[in-house]
Scaffold this motif. Structure first.
Motif, short mmCIF file in Angstrom:
data_model
loop_
_atom_site.label_atom_id
_atom_site.label_comp_id
_atom_site.label_asym_id
_atom_site.label_seq_id
_atom_site.Cartn_x
_atom_site.Cartn_y
_atom_site.Cartn_z
N SER A 260 0.86 -1.19 0.00
CA SER A 260 0.00 0.00 0.00
C SER A 260 0.89 1.23 0.00
O SER A 260 2.01 1.20 0.54
N ILE A 261 0.36 2.31 -0.59
CA ILE A 261 1.14 3.55 -0.67
C ILE A 261 0.23 4.71 -0.28
O ILE A 261 -0.93 4.78 -0.71
N LEU A 406 -9.38 10.66 -2.10
CA LEU A 406 -8.24 10.10 -1.36
C LEU A 406 -8.01 8.64 -1.78
O LEU A 406 -6.87 8.21 -1.98
N ASP A 407 -9.10 7.90 -1.93
CA ASP A 407 -8.98 6.51 -2.42
C ASP A 407 -8.87 6.58 -3.94
O ASP A 407 -9.87 6.75 -4.63
N ILE A 413 -3.51 2.41 -3.29
CA ILE A 413 -2.79 3.70 -3.34
C ILE A 413 -3.73 4.84 -2.94
O ILE A 413 -4.83 4.98 -3.48
N LYS A 414 -3.27 5.62 -1.97
CA LYS A 414 -4.06 6.74 -1.45
C LYS A 414 -3.35 8.04 -1.78
O LYS A 414 -2.12 8.12 -1.69
N GLN A 437 -7.01 9.88 8.18
CA GLN A 437 -7.99 9.34 7.21
C GLN A 437 -7.31 8.38 6.23
O GLN A 437 -7.83 7.31 5.93
N ALA A 438 -6.12 8.78 5.75
CA ALA A 438 -5.40 7.93 4.79
C ALA A 438 -4.98 6.62 5.45
O ALA A 438 -5.11 5.54 4.86
N ALA A 439 -4.49 6.73 6.69
CA ALA A 439 -4.05 5.52 7.40
C ALA A 439 -5.24 4.59 7.64
O ALA A 439 -5.15 3.37 7.46
#
Ligand SMILES: Cc1cc2nc3c(=O)[nH]c(=O)nc-3n(C[C@H](O)[C@H](O)[C@H](O)COP(=O)(O)OP(=O)(O)OC[C@H]3O[C@@H](n4cnc5c(N)ncnc54)[C@H](O)[C@@H]3O)c2cc1C
Length: 473
Positions: A260-261, A406-407, A413-414, A437-439
């Motif tokens: 994941s990035i 974001l998604d 990948i975010k 939020q990304a995490a």
């Protein structure tokens, strides 16, 4: 040593957003690597030593309503260093400095008719109380301000303010942006005195950045500075999803693997590093269509103070648009002089952007002499200039429809850059929110949840709780 059985997560960017994401995921036991192109962590809030203390290259303060960053500071054990100050603000207009801190200052402001001063005050109050911002989405800030405050108030106060942030795009900025500013500043105001309280971390916000870096490494995470991500491609190794290629200062290339990035960069930068991936056209267009203003921030150490004001907005044609006198909050003895920031947002196509540092310095000095006749460039002990290319996304009308999600459509990948913050404007508080939020998004998608580490510090426990929590941030 990396553990090959773990889900590998790579964060691009060691600014506040990236470090919060990284620590949140490390708190849950993931293998996290942060890649940062510069040699320092902190991004826009990077600090350096001057005199006995440290301070930011770019002025930074927080508002009393910035709950997430206040909580993060508390959990980092830095509450004692967080100080709140009543500030005094001013406007430089028609060759004069006018106090502009309280509603009374607005009422006394001589350059616009009394009726428009009252209308302006009411407009600010109205906007501050409005909760449903979606009705402002279709309007420009300029139309909204002219309609509510009057033409003269607009040309004298608001047009310079919008230009100070968005330069040539000022007329196109959404009313949501200005609504949010009024709301934020209103919530940081003392109801009785009407003056604003701003927070600053004595010793600089760099203390918070250091704490996050320390915690990341303590939990087994890795921070690689001087690693500029150039490309993300599908990995040939079937055990991991992506290969990230970085260029180092000595021009060698290294590759990092990740499942994941989280990319905490501008949309256009993201578009540049994902050309090898099969990105659906509509999303690619969205990330390429968000435009950003650059920022030139000159920091000066002076032998004497310029004014009693912390913040002076410049409403005249000068090379900079704001003067921030940091040492009207913090004792100048800490820095061996009076600290003043001069800032200008502009297009990267503006000829000033590419001028050498000393040319920009000379132009800024001439501007400073115009505002403060007692100032002489001989008062300057030393100075630094900071250029931030992606300093401020331009928030056009109906940005909710334009904002890249974001998604991303790319699995795992975010994109978590400042353009993913809305309806609020970018700021450290929202960097904390965005990082979380990304995490969370990575955490929810992750098939292989690692064992939750037992030894958690306060800050890591708080980040972990926020990661696992389903409440809105
Ligand atoms: C002039 C100015 C004044 C501000 N004042 C305030 C204030 O008073 N209060 C407040 O709350 N906020 C303020 N902010 C905003 C605040 O600094 C930002 O919202 C916040 O720091 C953004 O953090 P970030 O991690 O999202 O982005 P950044 O700090 O930009 O971090 C992104 C990181 O990614 C790295 N990077 C980019 N591309 C690559 C690549 N290809 N490979 C590897 N690394 C890469 C960058 O070097 C950077 O370190 C201000 C900003 C500016 C410009």
């Amino acid at each position: 040593m990396s553990d090959d059985s773990k889900h590998h997560i790579c964060i691009i960017g060691a600014g506040l957003t990236g470090l919060v994401s990284a620590c949140a995921l490390a708190s849950a036991g993931y293998q996290v690597t942060v890649l940062e192109s510069t040699l320092h962590s902190g991004g826009m809030v990077t600090s350096f030593n001057w005199g006995k203390s440290r301070l930011e290259y770019i002025y930074h303060h927080i508002f009393t309503s910035d709950n997430l960053i206040i909580r993060l500071i508390e959990k980092a054990g830095l509450s004692d260093q967080l100080k709140w100050f009543k500030t005094r603000d001013a406007l430089f207009a028609q060759q004069q400095i006018h106090p502009f801190t309280t509603p009374l200052d607005l009422l006394k402001f001589p350059l616009i008719p009394l009726g428009q001063r009252i209308r302006t005050g009411l407009a600010v109050l109205k906007a501050g109380r409005l909760d449903n911002w979606s009705e402002l989405e279709r309007q420009t800030a300029s139309n909204w301000l002219i309609r509510h405050g009057g033409e003269k108030a607009y040309t004298c106060i608001w047009d310079p303010l919008l230009r100070s942030k968005f330069d040539k795009d000022a007329e196109d900025v959404s009313a949501v942006w200005i609504w949010n500013k009024f709301k934020l500043r209103g919530s940081s105001r003392n109801q009785k005195a009407g003056s604003e309280k701003l927070g600053y971390l004595e010793g600089s916000f760099g203390l918070l950045i250091d704490k996050l870096v320390h915690e990341l490494i303590r939990m087994g995470g890795t921070l690689l500075t001087g690693h500029t991500v150039m490309n993300i491609s599908r990995s040939e190794d079937v055990s991991v999803r992506y290969q990230i290629s970085c260029i180092l200062e000595n021009c060698t290339t290294v590759h990092v693997k990740a499942d994941s990035i989280i990319a905490t960069v501008a949309g256009r930068q993201f578009a540049g590093i994902t050309t090898s991936l099969d990105m659906p056209e509509p999303y690619r267009n969205q990330i390429q269509n968000v435009s950003y203003k650059g920022d030139l921030c000159l920091i000066l150490r002076l032998k004497q103070k310029l004014s009693p004001y912390y913040w002076t907005t410049v409403c005249e044609q000068l090379p900079f648009v704001v003067v921030v006198e940091h040492t009207n909050l913090i004792d100048p003895d800490n820095y061996g002089g009076h600290i003043v920031y001069l800032s200008r947002y502009l297009d990267a196509a503006d000829p000033l952007w590419t001028q050498p540092d000393n040319v920009i310095y000379q132009q800024f000095m001439a501007g400073l002499e115009t505002i403060y006749p007692h100032f002489s460039p001989r008062d300057v002990i030393d100075w630094r200039l900071r250029r931030t290319r992606y300093a401020q996304p331009v928030i056009h009308r109906q940005y909710a429809d334009r904002m890249p999600a974001l998604d991303t459509p790319l699995p795992g990948i975010k994109l978590a850059g400042t353009a993913q913050i809305y309806p609020e404007d970018r700021g450290m508080n929202y960097a904390v929110r965005l990082g979380l939020q990304a995490a969370r998004s990575v955490y929810r998608e992750s098939q292989s949840r690692p064992e939750n580490p037992l030894e958690q510090s306060d800050i890591m426990l708080w980040l972990y709780q926020n990661l696992a929590n389903t409440n809105d941030l």
